[in-house]
Design a protein around this motif. Structure first.
Motif, mmCIF file in Angstrom:
data_model
loop_
_atom_site.group_PDB
_atom_site.id
_atom_site.type_symbol
_atom_site.label_atom_id
_atom_site.label_comp_id
_atom_site.label_asym_id
_atom_site.label_seq_id
_atom_site.Cartn_x
_atom_site.Cartn_y
_atom_site.Cartn_z
ATOM 1 N N UNK A 102 -9.008 -11.135 4.914
ATOM 2 C CA UNK A 102 -8.013 -11.422 5.949
ATOM 3 C C UNK A 102 -7.385 -10.148 6.477
ATOM 4 N N UNK A 103 -6.865 -10.257 7.671
ATOM 5 C CA UNK A 103 -6.045 -9.209 8.263
ATOM 6 C C UNK A 103 -4.711 -9.842 8.596
ATOM 7 N N UNK A 104 -3.669 -9.456 7.852
ATOM 8 C CA UNK A 104 -2.352 -10.052 8.019
ATOM 9 C C UNK A 104 -1.648 -9.442 9.229
ATOM 10 N N UNK A 105 -0.777 -10.244 9.834
ATOM 11 C CA UNK A 105 -0.004 -9.742 10.981
ATOM 12 C C UNK A 105 0.846 -8.547 10.557
ATOM 13 N N UNK A 106 1.412 -8.631 9.366
ATOM 14 C CA UNK A 106 2.150 -7.482 8.831
ATOM 15 C C UNK A 106 2.160 -7.570 7.320
ATOM 16 N N UNK A 107 2.365 -6.439 6.698
ATOM 17 C CA UNK A 107 2.512 -6.381 5.236
ATOM 18 C C UNK A 107 3.511 -5.278 4.914
ATOM 19 N N UNK A 108 4.479 -5.608 4.056
ATOM 20 C CA UNK A 108 5.531 -4.643 3.686
ATOM 21 C C UNK A 108 5.299 -4.128 2.273
ATOM 22 N N UNK A 109 5.485 -2.826 2.099
ATOM 23 C CA UNK A 109 5.461 -2.219 0.778
ATOM 24 C C UNK A 109 6.576 -1.187 0.698
ATOM 25 N N UNK A 110 6.630 -0.411 -0.359
ATOM 26 C CA UNK A 110 7.683 0.587 -0.544
ATOM 27 C C UNK A 110 7.101 1.986 -0.637
ATOM 28 N N UNK A 111 7.949 2.949 -0.343
ATOM 29 C CA UNK A 111 7.681 4.352 -0.647
ATOM 30 C C UNK A 111 8.824 4.883 -1.503
ATOM 31 N N UNK A 112 8.478 5.637 -2.538
ATOM 32 C CA UNK A 112 9.473 6.318 -3.370
ATOM 33 C C UNK A 112 9.207 7.822 -3.302
ATOM 34 N N UNK A 113 10.260 8.590 -3.425
ATOM 35 C CA UNK A 113 10.155 10.043 -3.294
ATOM 36 C C UNK A 113 10.157 10.687 -4.672
ATOM 37 N N UNK A 114 9.158 11.517 -4.945
ATOM 38 C CA UNK A 114 9.123 12.213 -6.232
ATOM 39 C C UNK A 114 8.121 13.358 -6.195
ATOM 40 N N UNK A 115 8.239 14.243 -7.166
ATOM 41 C CA UNK A 115 7.277 15.320 -7.374
ATOM 42 C C UNK A 115 6.154 14.809 -8.265
ATOM 43 N N UNK A 116 4.906 14.931 -7.797
ATOM 44 C CA UNK A 116 3.767 14.493 -8.603
ATOM 45 C C UNK A 116 3.228 15.680 -9.405
ATOM 46 N N UNK A 117 4.001 16.069 -10.415
ATOM 47 C CA UNK A 117 3.641 17.197 -11.272
ATOM 48 C C UNK A 117 2.336 16.939 -12.018
ATOM 49 N N UNK A 118 1.960 15.653 -12.168
ATOM 50 C CA UNK A 118 0.769 15.297 -12.937
ATOM 51 C C UNK A 118 -0.524 15.570 -12.181
ATOM 52 N N UNK A 119 -0.440 15.816 -10.866
ATOM 53 C CA UNK A 119 -1.646 15.954 -10.047
ATOM 54 C C UNK A 119 -1.989 17.403 -9.722
ATOM 55 N N UNK A 120 -1.101 18.331 -10.046
ATOM 56 C CA UNK A 120 -1.366 19.769 -9.842
ATOM 57 C C UNK A 120 -1.801 20.080 -8.414
ATOM 58 N N UNK A 121 -1.189 19.429 -7.456
ATOM 59 C CA UNK A 121 -1.500 19.669 -6.049
ATOM 60 C C UNK A 121 -0.238 19.393 -5.239
ATOM 61 N N UNK A 122 0.347 20.452 -4.675
ATOM 62 C CA UNK A 122 1.613 20.326 -3.970
ATOM 63 C C UNK A 122 1.527 19.402 -2.759
ATOM 64 N N UNK A 123 0.335 19.180 -2.253
ATOM 65 C CA UNK A 123 0.188 18.279 -1.104
ATOM 66 C C UNK A 123 0.612 16.855 -1.460
ATOM 67 N N UNK A 124 0.586 16.533 -2.747
ATOM 68 C CA UNK A 124 0.842 15.164 -3.157
ATOM 69 C C UNK A 124 2.287 14.925 -3.591
ATOM 70 N N UNK A 125 3.150 15.940 -3.430
ATOM 71 C CA UNK A 125 4.577 15.728 -3.653
ATOM 72 C C UNK A 125 5.157 14.957 -2.464
#
Length: 481
Positions: free
Chosen positions: A352-375
Motif C-alpha cells: 500500500x501507499x498511504x496518504x500520509x504516515x507520521x513518525x518521529x525524529x530525535x536529536x543525538x550524537x551517533x558515537x556508535x557509528x564512527x561517522x560524523x555525517x550520522x550525528x
C-alpha cells in the motif's frame, strides 16, 4: 643539693565528638528548577521530587545538629537507582552511587559534592552530575560518620529524577540552537500534519510533557517494562529505542497504545477524540492496559511527549504518499485485473501507499557509528507495522530506529536500526502489474518512481507554519526519469 620532686603524669582524656546528625534537607526546588529548566514539571511544583538535568550541578541546603567539622566528619550522599531485579546481575546489590563530600574542588566529570558555603550548624552543598550519568529515578540517603564512630543515616522521602540535558555540550543529545531547544524540548503544544498531498491539514496536539505522571510513566516503561539494562541507561540510543517499543502494545508488553482495528469494539476510542497525550496516559494508568486508539499520529504524539519529558529533543515528521514495503525489497508491487480492480494473492499481498504516515525524529550524537555525517536527527517509527527483522535483542520487537536521516538519504542500509524500512517509505518504486483474463500470468507494465514520499513536513520552529524537510531525506529526482 636539690631534692627532686616527683612529677605524676595525668593522662589526657579526649572526648569523642558528638555524632553528626542531619536534621533537614532543603532541595532548593525553585533555584534548581530555574537553573535546570525543570520548574514546569508538576513534580517540582508540588514539591514531590527534584528534577535535574545531568552534566550540571544542583544545590542542597542541609541543617545539622552541630557544626560540621571538616577535620573529623565524613559525609556521603548515597543515590539508589530505582530498578527491577532482572535489570542487573542478581549477585549484586541495588545499583547505587556514592557521592563523597569534599571540602573544595571542582570535578565536572564525576559524581562529587562540595561545600559551597557553611554557617553555624548548616551547609550549602553543590552536587555535580556527570554528563554520562544514567537517567532515572533515584532514592536519596545521607551517611554521616567520623573517623572513629559508625555511620548515621538520613533518608529523604522525595526522589531525585535525573534526565538528559540538551543544554550541556558534552551530553550526547546536546542541541546547540536555543530556538530549537525551546521548540523540541520545552514546547508543550504542537501541530501534526495530516490529510493528503492536495490538502494538508494541521492537527493540534498537546504534549504535556511536564504534566503529572508523565515522567514517572517514562521511567516506569524503561525500568519495569522495557528491561533496559542499568549500564545502558546513560545512552539515548537504548533509551529512545526502548520507549519506541513500549509506546505501542503490539509485543504483548502492555505498552501504552494498541492500534485501532474494530469500530465495534467497545474498548476502542476514535483516534480523533484525543488531542493530546495526557488523556491517553491517564486512561492507560486507570485501566492498566493499552489504550485502543493507535494511529500513526497518536503514536508519534505520545512518543514525542515521553522523549521531551526525559530531555531528548524530539519532533514529529509527516511523510505524504508513504509506501508500505512488506518485504524490504525497496518496491511496492501492485497488480490490477483487466477491469482495473486490484488483485490480492500470495504474490501481491496488499502493498500500500498511504496518504500520509507520521513518525518521529530525535536529536543525538551517533558515537556508535564512527561517522560524523550520522550525528543529528534520527528517525524512530513507533507505528507497529512489522516487527524488527534484525539487530540483536531487538529482533521481533515492534521498534524502528533510531536511524540517522543522512543514512536514509544516501541509502546506507547497514546502519542500525532497519534503515531500509524507512528508505522504503519515502523512496520505493511503485511497480504496476496487469493480470490477463485467460491465465494467471501477471505482466509488468509501468513503474512510478516519483509517487512515494514527495513531501516530508514538520512544524516550523517558533511558528505555526509547515516546514518542508524533504531535502534532508532525499536527493532531487529528475522528473523526466
Amino acid at each position: 643539693m636539690f631534692k627532686a620532686t616527683p612529677h605524676v603524669m595525668t593522662p589526657t582524656i579526649r572526648e569523642e565528638p558528638e555524632l553528626l546528625h542531619i536534621l533537614s534537607v532543603d532541595a532548593c526546588i525553585e533555584e534548581n528548577g530555574m537553573n535546570h529548566k525543570t520548574e514546569y514539571y508538576v513534580i517540582m511544583q508540588q514539591k514531590k521530587g527534584l528534577v535535574v538535568r545531568r552534566g550540571q550541578p544542583f544545590y542542597l541546603n542541609v541543617k545539622f545538629n552541630r557544626d560540621y567539622d571538616v577535620e573529623n566528619d565524613i559525609l556521603y550522599i548515597e543515590l539508589k537507582l530505582e530498578v527491577e531485579q532482572y535489570n542487573y546481575e542478581q549477585n549484586y546489590k541495588v545499583p547505587k552511587v556514592l557521592i563523597p563530600l569534599l571540602n573544595s574542588g571542582e570535578l565536572k566529570t564525576c559524581w562529587v559534592a562540595s561545600i559551597n558555603s557553611a554557617d553555624k550548624k548548616s551547609m550549602r552543598m553543590k552536587v555535580n552530575i556527570p554528563d554520562g550519568a544514567c537517567v532515572g529515578k533515584y532514592h536519596i540517603q545521607f551517611d554521616t560518620l567520623t573517623k572513629t564512630t559508625p555511620p548515621s543515616n538520613f533518608t529523604i522521602d522525595e526522589c531525585l529524577y535525573i534526565i538528559f540535558n540538551p543544554w550541556c555540550p558534552d551530553d550526547k543529545i546536546h542541541l546547540n540552537d536555543e530556538e530549537q531547544r525551546q521548540e523540541y524540548v520545552m514546547s508543550q503544544k504542537g501541530l501534526i500534519w495530516t490529510g493528503h498531498v492536495g490538502q494538508v491539514e494541521a492537527t493540534p496536539w498537546s504534549f504535556g510533557q511536564f504534566n503529572k505522571d508523565v515522567l514517572n510513566i517514562a521511567f516506569h516503561l524503561i525500568n519495569v517494562m522495557a528491561y533496559v539494562d542499568v549500564v545502558d541507561r546513560h545512552d539515548p540510543i537504548h533509551v529512545s529505542r526502548a520507549l519506541s517499543a513500549l509506546v505501542n502494545g503490539n509485543d504483548y508488553d502492555e505498552g501504552i497504545s494498541l492500534r485501532k482495528s474494530d469500530d465495534n469494539d467497545a474498548d476502542e476510542k476514535q483516534p480523533q477524540s484525543f488531542v493530546g497525550t495526557s488523556d491517553i496516559i491517564e486512561k492507560f494508568l486507570k485501566e492498566k492496559k493499552p489504550v485502543k486508539c493507535g494511529q500513526c499520529w497518536i503514536y508519534a504524539g505520545v512518543f514525542a511527549t515521553l522523549c521531551r519529558a526525559l530531555g531528548i529533543p524530539c519532533r514529529i515528521v509527516t511523510n505524504f504518499e508513504s509506501a508500505h514495503d512488506t518485504d524490504d525489497n525497496l518496491r511496492v508491487e501492485r497488480c490490477f485485473d483487466s477491469k482495473g480492480k486490484e488483485v490480492y494473492d500470495d504474490e501481491f499481498r496488499g502493498y500500500s501507499v498511504w496518504k500520509f504516515h507520521a513518525w518521529n525524529e530525535v536529536w543525538m550524537t551517533r558515537y556508535d557509528l564512527n561517522d560524523e555525517r550520522f550525528h543529528g536527527w534520527q528517525v524512530i517509527d513507533v507505528t507497529p507495522q512489522r516487527a524488527s527483522t534484525r539487530n540483536g535483542s531487538y529482533k521481533s520487537v515492534y521498534a524502528r530506529g533510531p536511524i540517522p536521516v543522512m543514512a536514509i538519504k544516501i541509502g546506507k542500509f547497514d546502519v542500525p536500526f532497519n534503515a531500509e524500512y524507512i528508505f522504503g517509505n519515502i523512496d520505493d518504486d511503485v511497480c504496476h502489474f496487469k493480470k490477463k483474463n485467460d491465465d494467471n500470468v501477471k505482466m509488468f507494465y509501468k513503474v512510478d518512481r516519483l509517487r512515494d514520499g514527495p513531501n516530508i513536513n514538520t512544524k516550523a520552529v517558533g511558528s505555526l507554519e509547515r516546514e518542508d524537510i524533504t531535502d534532508t531525506y532525499k536527493f532531487p529526482k529528475d522528473a523526466s526519469n
